[in-house]
Design a protein around this motif. Structure first.
Motif, PDB file in Angstrom:
ATOM      1  N   LEU A 160      15.533  68.811   7.840  1.00  0.00           N
ATOM      2  CA  LEU A 160      15.998  69.658   6.753  1.00  0.00           C
ATOM      3  C   LEU A 160      14.873  69.755   5.733  1.00  0.00           C
ATOM      4  CD1 LEU A 160      18.329  71.308   5.549  1.00  0.00           C
ATOM      5  CD2 LEU A 160      19.062  69.228   4.366  1.00  0.00           C
ATOM      6  N   ARG A 161      14.307  70.955   5.602  1.00  0.00           N
ATOM      7  CA  ARG A 161      13.230  71.191   4.637  1.00  0.00           C
ATOM      8  C   ARG A 161      13.869  71.682   3.347  1.00  0.00           C
ATOM      9  NH1 ARG A 161      10.239  75.533   2.698  1.00  0.00           N
ATOM     10  NH2 ARG A 161       8.018  75.167   2.404  1.00  0.00           N
ATOM     11  N   VAL A 162      13.603  70.979   2.259  1.00  0.00           N
ATOM     12  CA  VAL A 162      14.172  71.313   0.956  1.00  0.00           C
ATOM     13  C   VAL A 162      13.009  71.636   0.024  1.00  0.00           C
ATOM     14  CG1 VAL A 162      15.650  70.515  -0.928  1.00  0.00           C
ATOM     15  CG2 VAL A 162      16.041  69.661   1.399  1.00  0.00           C
ATOM     16  N   SER A 163      13.006  72.841  -0.532  1.00  0.00           N
ATOM     17  CA  SER A 163      11.909  73.234  -1.416  1.00  0.00           C
ATOM     18  C   SER A 163      12.462  73.871  -2.682  1.00  0.00           C
ATOM     19  CB  SER A 163      10.960  74.200  -0.707  1.00  0.00           C
ATOM     20  OG  SER A 163      11.641  75.380  -0.348  1.00  0.00           O
ATOM     21  N   LEU A 212      17.651  65.103  -4.131  1.00  0.00           N
ATOM     22  CA  LEU A 212      17.455  64.633  -2.754  1.00  0.00           C
ATOM     23  C   LEU A 212      18.362  63.459  -2.425  1.00  0.00           C
ATOM     24  CD1 LEU A 212      13.579  64.910  -2.480  1.00  0.00           C
ATOM     25  CD2 LEU A 212      15.275  66.383  -1.393  1.00  0.00           C
ATOM     26  N   PHE A 258       7.699  70.639  -1.161  1.00  0.00           N
ATOM     27  CA  PHE A 258       8.906  70.543  -0.354  1.00  0.00           C
ATOM     28  C   PHE A 258       9.091  69.096   0.079  1.00  0.00           C
ATOM     29  CE2 PHE A 258       5.481  71.360   2.613  1.00  0.00           C
ATOM     30  CZ  PHE A 258       5.717  70.455   3.632  1.00  0.00           C
ATOM     31  N   ILE A 271      16.736  76.378  -5.142  1.00  0.00           N
ATOM     32  CA  ILE A 271      16.428  75.476  -4.039  1.00  0.00           C
ATOM     33  C   ILE A 271      16.584  76.242  -2.727  1.00  0.00           C
ATOM     34  CG2 ILE A 271      17.012  73.317  -2.855  1.00  0.00           C
ATOM     35  CD1 ILE A 271      18.207  72.314  -5.479  1.00  0.00           C
ATOM     36  N   ASP A 272      15.621  76.075  -1.837  1.00  0.00           N
ATOM     37  CA  ASP A 272      15.690  76.686  -0.504  1.00  0.00           C
ATOM     38  C   ASP A 272      15.858  75.585   0.539  1.00  0.00           C
ATOM     39  OD1 ASP A 272      15.268  79.238  -1.555  1.00  0.00           O
ATOM     40  OD2 ASP A 272      13.092  79.049  -1.385  1.00  0.00           O
ATOM     41  N   TYR A 273      16.744  75.834   1.498  1.00  0.00           N
ATOM     42  CA  TYR A 273      17.016  74.882   2.570  1.00  0.00           C
ATOM     43  C   TYR A 273      16.689  75.533   3.904  1.00  0.00           C
ATOM     44  CZ  TYR A 273      19.964  72.712  -1.032  1.00  0.00           C
ATOM     45  OH  TYR A 273      20.429  72.129  -2.191  1.00  0.00           O
ATOM     46  N   LEU A 333      21.826  64.748  -1.905  1.00  0.00           N
ATOM     47  CA  LEU A 333      21.866  65.440  -0.616  1.00  0.00           C
ATOM     48  C   LEU A 333      21.922  64.440   0.535  1.00  0.00           C
ATOM     49  CD1 LEU A 333      21.725  68.157   0.907  1.00  0.00           C
ATOM     50  CD2 LEU A 333      19.236  68.020   0.723  1.00  0.00           C
ATOM     51  N   SER A 336      13.868  70.734  -6.525  1.00  0.00           N
ATOM     52  CA  SER A 336      14.563  69.577  -5.941  1.00  0.00           C
ATOM     53  C   SER A 336      13.843  68.290  -6.322  1.00  0.00           C
ATOM     54  CB  SER A 336      14.645  69.709  -4.417  1.00  0.00           C
ATOM     55  OG  SER A 336      13.360  69.799  -3.869  1.00  0.00           O
TER      56      SER A 336
END
Length: 142
Positions: free
Chosen positions: A99-102, A110, A17, A74-76, A113, A105
């Motif tokens: 903001l955790r992006v996993s 990124l 992440f 992708i999970d936010y 974003l 990604s």
């Protein structure tokens, strides 16, 4: 008598992440609405992230919004860095949200974003948080 064999399983956290620090003076619901509108996400309020504070031995809750982009894998998770009882990342008191992006990604995703976040007028700044201490890595493993 046979001697017992002991096998130890070593477990290491995977850093799959990325964290983006966001500074904004707006409330969490207003920020999530703006991110949804301008970045075409669908962040929805979920249960708060509850962290047991090791020093004070109390649970501290941080507001959290979530969106799972099943098309792009992708999970936010938009998480408040502040609570009535303290900061989630105490070393970064200058940020209001994380903001955790996993998932799927890469750096290109990124950067796109980050660029989009910086163009939202209620966001003062947004930046990639790297070189995280183990304590923070473990906090965001969910």
């Amino acid at each position: 008598m046979t001697k017992k064999k002991i096998h130890k399983l070593a477990f290491e956290f995977e850093n799959n992440f990325s964290l983006i620090g966001i500074a904004s003076h707006e409330n969490d619901y207003r920020l999530s609405w703006a991110i949804n509108k301008f970045l075409n996400l669908d962040l929805v309020k979920t249960d708060d992230l509850s962290i047991n504070h090791p020093k004070h031995k109390i649970a501290i809750d941080y507001s959290m919004y979530q969106y799972n982009d099943d098309n792009n894998y992708i999970d936010y998770h938009l998480i408040s860095n502040k609570s009535e009882k303290g900061f989630l990342i105490s070393e970064m008191k200058n940020i209001d949200f994380v903001l955790r992006v996993s998932g799927n990604s890469d750096i290109e995703v990124l950067n796109e974003l980050l660029s989009g976040l910086k163009n939202i007028d209620i966001i003062i700044t947004a930046f990639l948080i790297d070189n995280l201490p183990d304590r923070i890595n473990k906090t965001f493993q969910f």
